[in-house]
Design an enzyme around this catalytic site. Structure first.
Site, PDB file in Angstrom:
ATOM      1  N   LYS A 206       0.726  -1.033   0.098  1.00 55.56           N
ATOM      2  CA  LYS A 206      -0.257  -0.392   0.167  1.00 55.56           C
ATOM      3  C   LYS A 206       0.438   1.127  -0.563  1.00 55.56           C
ATOM      4  O   LYS A 206       0.417   2.068  -0.955  1.00 55.56           O
ATOM      5  CB  LYS A 206      -0.682  -0.394   0.961  1.00 55.56           C
ATOM      6  CG  LYS A 206      -2.087   1.464   1.048  1.00 55.56           C
ATOM      7  CD  LYS A 206      -2.748   1.509   2.573  1.00 55.56           C
ATOM      8  CE  LYS A 206      -3.096   2.317   2.259  1.00 55.56           C
ATOM      9  NZ  LYS A 206      -4.108   2.881   3.736  1.00 55.56           N
ATOM     10  N   GLU A 212      10.914  -4.477   3.360  1.00 57.26           N
ATOM     11  CA  GLU A 212      10.905  -5.978   3.253  1.00 57.26           C
ATOM     12  C   GLU A 212      10.769  -6.344   2.461  1.00 57.26           C
ATOM     13  O   GLU A 212      11.197  -7.039   1.137  1.00 57.26           O
ATOM     14  CB  GLU A 212      10.291  -6.920   4.263  1.00 57.26           C
ATOM     15  CG  GLU A 212      10.349  -6.959   6.256  1.00 57.26           C
ATOM     16  CD  GLU A 212       9.644  -5.407   6.277  1.00 57.26           C
ATOM     17  OE1 GLU A 212       9.340  -4.607   6.346  1.00 57.26           O
ATOM     18  OE2 GLU A 212      10.255  -5.689   7.911  1.00 57.26           O
ATOM     19  N   GLY A 261      -4.266  -1.725   5.510  1.00 58.43           N
ATOM     20  CA  GLY A 261      -3.076  -2.540   5.028  1.00 58.43           C
ATOM     21  C   GLY A 261      -3.780  -3.925   4.907  1.00 58.43           C
ATOM     22  O   GLY A 261      -4.696  -4.506   4.370  1.00 58.43           O
ATOM     23  N   ARG A 262      -4.932  -4.041   6.724  1.00 60.95           N
ATOM     24  CA  ARG A 262      -5.414  -4.572   7.481  1.00 60.95           C
ATOM     25  C   ARG A 262      -6.403  -5.659   7.338  1.00 60.95           C
ATOM     26  O   ARG A 262      -7.328  -6.639   7.397  1.00 60.95           O
ATOM     27  CB  ARG A 262      -5.180  -5.231   8.749  1.00 60.95           C
ATOM     28  CG  ARG A 262      -5.178  -4.031   9.732  1.00 60.95           C
ATOM     29  CD  ARG A 262      -4.827  -4.460  10.969  1.00 60.95           C
ATOM     30  NE  ARG A 262      -5.485  -2.669  11.365  1.00 60.95           N
ATOM     31  CZ  ARG A 262      -4.477  -1.752  11.293  1.00 60.95           C
ATOM     32  NH1 ARG A 262      -3.357  -1.605  10.714  1.00 60.95           N
ATOM     33  NH2 ARG A 262      -4.632  -0.159  11.975  1.00 60.95           N
ATOM     34  N   GLU A 347      -3.516  -5.645  15.667  1.00 60.68           N
ATOM     35  CA  GLU A 347      -2.508  -3.976  15.081  1.00 60.68           C
ATOM     36  C   GLU A 347      -3.976  -3.147  15.252  1.00 60.68           C
ATOM     37  O   GLU A 347      -3.939  -1.742  14.594  1.00 60.68           O
ATOM     38  CB  GLU A 347      -1.922  -4.864  13.502  1.00 60.68           C
ATOM     39  CG  GLU A 347      -1.330  -3.064  13.296  1.00 60.68           C
ATOM     40  CD  GLU A 347      -0.512  -3.760  11.417  1.00 60.68           C
ATOM     41  OE1 GLU A 347      -1.556  -3.284  10.612  1.00 60.68           O
ATOM     42  OE2 GLU A 347       0.656  -3.640  12.168  1.00 60.68           O
ATOM     43  N   HIS A 378      -2.323 -32.174  19.918  1.00 64.55           N
ATOM     44  CA  HIS A 378      -0.567 -32.761  20.184  1.00 64.55           C
ATOM     45  C   HIS A 378       0.148 -31.633  20.948  1.00 64.55           C
ATOM     46  O   HIS A 378       1.961 -32.449  20.452  1.00 64.55           O
ATOM     47  CB  HIS A 378      -0.477 -33.469  19.534  1.00 64.55           C
ATOM     48  CG  HIS A 378      -1.337 -34.944  18.699  1.00 64.55           C
ATOM     49  ND1 HIS A 378      -1.695 -35.631  20.014  1.00 64.55           N
ATOM     50  CD2 HIS A 378      -2.518 -34.400  18.431  1.00 64.55           C
ATOM     51  CE1 HIS A 378      -2.571 -36.632  19.358  1.00 64.55           C
ATOM     52  NE2 HIS A 378      -2.831 -35.813  18.675  1.00 64.55           N
ATOM     53  N   LYS A 482       8.570   1.870  13.320  1.00 64.53           N
ATOM     54  CA  LYS A 482      10.027   1.738  12.457  1.00 64.53           C
ATOM     55  C   LYS A 482      10.968   3.285  12.155  1.00 64.53           C
ATOM     56  O   LYS A 482      12.113   2.875  11.571  1.00 64.53           O
ATOM     57  CB  LYS A 482       8.508   1.855  11.006  1.00 64.53           C
ATOM     58  CG  LYS A 482       8.113   0.571  10.727  1.00 64.53           C
ATOM     59  CD  LYS A 482       6.771   1.302   9.294  1.00 64.53           C
ATOM     60  CE  LYS A 482       6.519   0.275   9.071  1.00 64.53           C
ATOM     61  NZ  LYS A 482       5.232   0.230   8.073  1.00 64.53           N
TER      62      LYS A 482
END
Ligand code: F6P
Length: 502
Positions: A206, A212, A261-262, A347, A378, A482
Site C-alpha cells: 500500500k 522488506e 492494509g489489514r 494491529e 498434541h 519503524k
C-alpha cells in the site's frame, strides 16, 4: 461523551460479573430452567453457538445496552457511509465499499468513489483473464506458469489465507508463491526452481515504502534481468502508483488510503487469489463479505453475529478478565486464518490511548493465538486442560465435515474444555473445564463463506473498538517503531562507516 468505561452501566456489568462469580455452564446446563439453545445465531452461511459462554440472558441484555450507549448503530452506518472514523489520519475506513455491487454512492472528500472502485475491479478482472487464458506472455513469448506475491503484513497474510482456504478452486496449470521475509535466502529459495521467462511478480505494498518488500522486489528485478523485460513480469498493487512507476513497474492496480492494509482482503491486494481461483469465484468471495456487511448493518444486535462475537469478547476480556483469545480451526484449509486474524485484531485494537487522547483505564485488544485444532491437541492442549492461565476460545469447524473424525474431535475438545473431567479414581486427571468459548460453523470453504468469515471478524474488531473508544484503523506504534528502527540502522551504518575509515 463520558467514557463508557467509567459509566454506571460499566459498573453494573462489573457487579453482574461478580454475581455470576461461581456461575459455570455446568450449573446452567444442570439448571433446566435456562434454555442454552437460545444462545446461538446464524447468518450468511455461518452459525455461531455461544451457549458455552459464561452468560445469562441478563448478561446479554446488559452488553447490548452497552453497545447502544456507545451509539453503535450510528457508528456502523458511519463506517459504511465513509465517515472519517480513522480520526488520527483524518480518513474514512471503507473496506466495505470494495464489495459493493449496487449503484450506492459513497462520498469521500466530496467525490463518489464507486466509479474508481469499479474501474479498478474491471482492470483486475482483465489482468486475471489475460493470465488465465494465456494471453499475457513473458518476454520470450511463453505463458505465465508461476505467480509470486511479494508483500508483508496485510499485503501477504490475507492473500496467503485465502489462497490456501480456496485451494479447491485454484487453476492447477499455475503455481503460487509468497515472499514476505528479509531472510537473505527467502528470494532464492522461492525462485530456485522457477523460470524467469514464465514468472510474474506481484509487488503488493500500500505504501510502496516497506523495506522488506522493496528488498525482495529489487532482487526480483535483477533475477528477471533486462529492464525491457520488466513490463511483462511485474504488477504493482499500491496506493502510491508514482512510486511504483519510479521503481520500474508499468502495470499498477490501485488501492486507496481509505482502505487499511489489514482490511485490504477484498482489494487488488488479493490479486494472486483472484488469478488462482478466477474472477467469478473472486466475485463470490466479495459477495460473501458484502452479505455479512448487510447483515451487520441491518440486523438487530441480539441476532447480529459480529456484534454478538464482539460483545462476548468484551465480556470475557473486560469483566471476566481473560485477556487472550485462542482461535482453533478444524480444517487444514484454514491453516493461515489465525496469522491473518492476529494482524487484523492486534494491529487494530492493540492500543492504550483512546479517541480523546486519554490513556485507557481498562483492557483493550486481547492477545490472539492458536492455529489448527488437532495440532493443539498434541501441543499446548495440556495447558488448556490443567494450566493456571484462563483462556477463552473460538472453535471454527466446517459443516461439510460433520460425521467425520475431525468434527467429532472438535466436539470432544469443546466438551472437555467446558464440562471438564472429574474422575474420582484419577485425581491427577482432574480437568476443571469452564472455558468460555464460541463454536463457529461455516458450511464449507466456498469463496462466499470465506468472504463472509473475514467480514465477520473485521466487523467484530470494529465493534470492540467502538466500545473501547479507540481507533482501529491506524498503527502509530508500528510507524513509531519503524522510524526508530531506521534511525538505529542509520546510526549503525554511520558507525560502521566511521570505523572502516579509522
Ligand atoms: O505493520 C505495518 C504495516 O503498515 C501494516 O499495517 C501493513 O499491512 C504492512 O505494514 C505492509 O504495509 P504495505 O502494504 O504498505 O507494504
Amino acid at each position: 461523551m463520558e467514557q463508557v468505561t467509567k459509566g454506571s452501566l460499566w459498573k453494573t456489568l462489573e457487579d453482574h460479573s461478580q454475581s455470576l462469580g461461581l456461575y459455570t455452564p455446568q450449573n446452567v446446563i444442570n439448571n433446566s430452567t435456562v434454555n442454552r439453545q437460545q444462545f446461538s445465531a446464524s447468518a450468511c452461511d455461518i452459525q455461531l453457538d455461544y451457549s458455552k459462554q459464561h452468560i445469562t440472558n441478563d448478561t446479554l441484555a446488559l452488553l447490548i445496552s452497552l453497545a447502544n450507549k456507545c451509539n453503535l448503530k450510528d457508528k456502523i452506518h458511519g463506517l459504511m457511509r465513509g465517515d472519517k472514523l480513522n480520526i488520527s489520519e483524518n480518513r474514512a475506513a471503507l473496506h466495505t465499499a470494495l464489495r459493493v455491487f449496487d449503484d450506492t454512492q459513497i462520498i469521500v472528500n466530496h467525490q463518489n468513489i464507486m466509479p474508481e472502485i469499479i474501474a479498478a475491479r474491471n482492470k483486475m478482472q482483465n489482468i486475471v483473464e489475460q493470465i488465465r487464458e494465456k494471453i499475457w506472455l513473458g518476454f520470450s513469448g511463453k505463458p505465465i506458469t508461476d505467480i509470486v506475491n511479494i508483500g508483508i503484513g496485510g499485503s501477504d497474510l490475507g492473500p496467503r489465507f485465502s489462497l490456501k482456504a480456496l485451494a479447491e478452486f485454484t487453476a492447477k496449470d499455475m503455481n503460487y508463491h509468497f515472499i514476505y521475509d528479509v531472510d537473505p535466502n527467502s528470494f532464492s529459495n522461492t525462485v530456485s526452481k522457477l523460470n524467469p521467462e514464465t514468472t510474474l511478480f506481484i509487488v503488493s505494498s500500500k505504501s510502496f515504502t516497506t523495506q522488506e518488500t522493496l528488498y525482495n522486489a529489487k532482487k526480483a528485478m535483477n533475477w528477471i534481468g533486462k529492464q525491457q523485460h520488466h513490463a511483462k513480469h511485474f504488477i504493482a498493487v499500491t496506493a502510491q502508483p508514482k512510486k511504483a512507476h519510479q521503481f520500474g513497474i508499468q502495470t499498477v492496480l490501485p488501492i486507496w488510503d481509505w482502505v487499511g492494509g489489514r482490511y485490504s482482503f477484498c482489494s487488488a491486494i488479493n490479486l494472486i487469489t483472484a488469478i488462482a481461483i478466477g474472477f467469478e469465484h473472486f466475485n463470490q468471495l466479495l459477495a460473501g463479505a458484502n452479505s455479512m456487511d448487510r447483515h451487520f448493518k441491518e440486523s438487530d444486535f441480539s441476532t447480529n453475529l459480529p456484534v454478538l462475537l464482539a460483545l462476548l469478547g468484551i465480556w470475557n476480556n473486560n469483566f471476566l478478565h481473560i485477556h487472550n483469545l485462542l482461535i482453533l480451526t478444524y480444517s487444514e484449509r484454514l491453516e493461515q486464518f489465525v496469522p491473518y486474524i492476529q494482524q487484523l485484531d492486534m494491529e487494530s485494537n492493540g492500543k492504550s490511548i483512546d479517541n480523546k487522547g486519554k490513556t485507557v483505564n481498562h483492557a483493550t485488544g486481547p492477545i490472539i493465538w492458536g492455529g489448527m485444532g488437532n495440532q493443539a491437541q498434541h501441543s499446548y492442549y495440556q495447558l488448556l486442560c490443567q494450566g493456571t492461565h484462563k483462556v477463552t476460545a473460538d472453535f471454527i469447524s466446517l459443516n461439510a465435515f460433520d460425521g467425520q473424525i475431525i468434527n467429532k474431535m472438535c466436539d470432544a475438545k469443546i466438551n472437555v474444555l467446558t464440562a471438564g473431567v472429574n474422575d474420582q479414581e484419577n485425581q491427577n486427571g482432574y480437568i476443571p473445564g469452564n472455558t468460555p468459548l464460541n463454536h463457529i460453523r461455516i458450511n464449507n470453504y466456498s469463496p462466499f463463506s470465506i468472504g463472509a468469515l473475514v467480514a465477520l471478524y473485521e466487523h467484530k474488531v470494529f465493534v470492540q473498538s467502538v466500545i473501547w473508544d479507540i481507533n482501529p484503523f491506524d498503527q502509530p506504534g508500528v510507524e513509531s517503531a519503524k522510524h526508530n528502527y531506521f534511525r538505529h540502522m542509520e546510526h549503525a551504518a554511520t558507525e560502521a562507516m566511521t570505523e572502516s575509515m579509522l
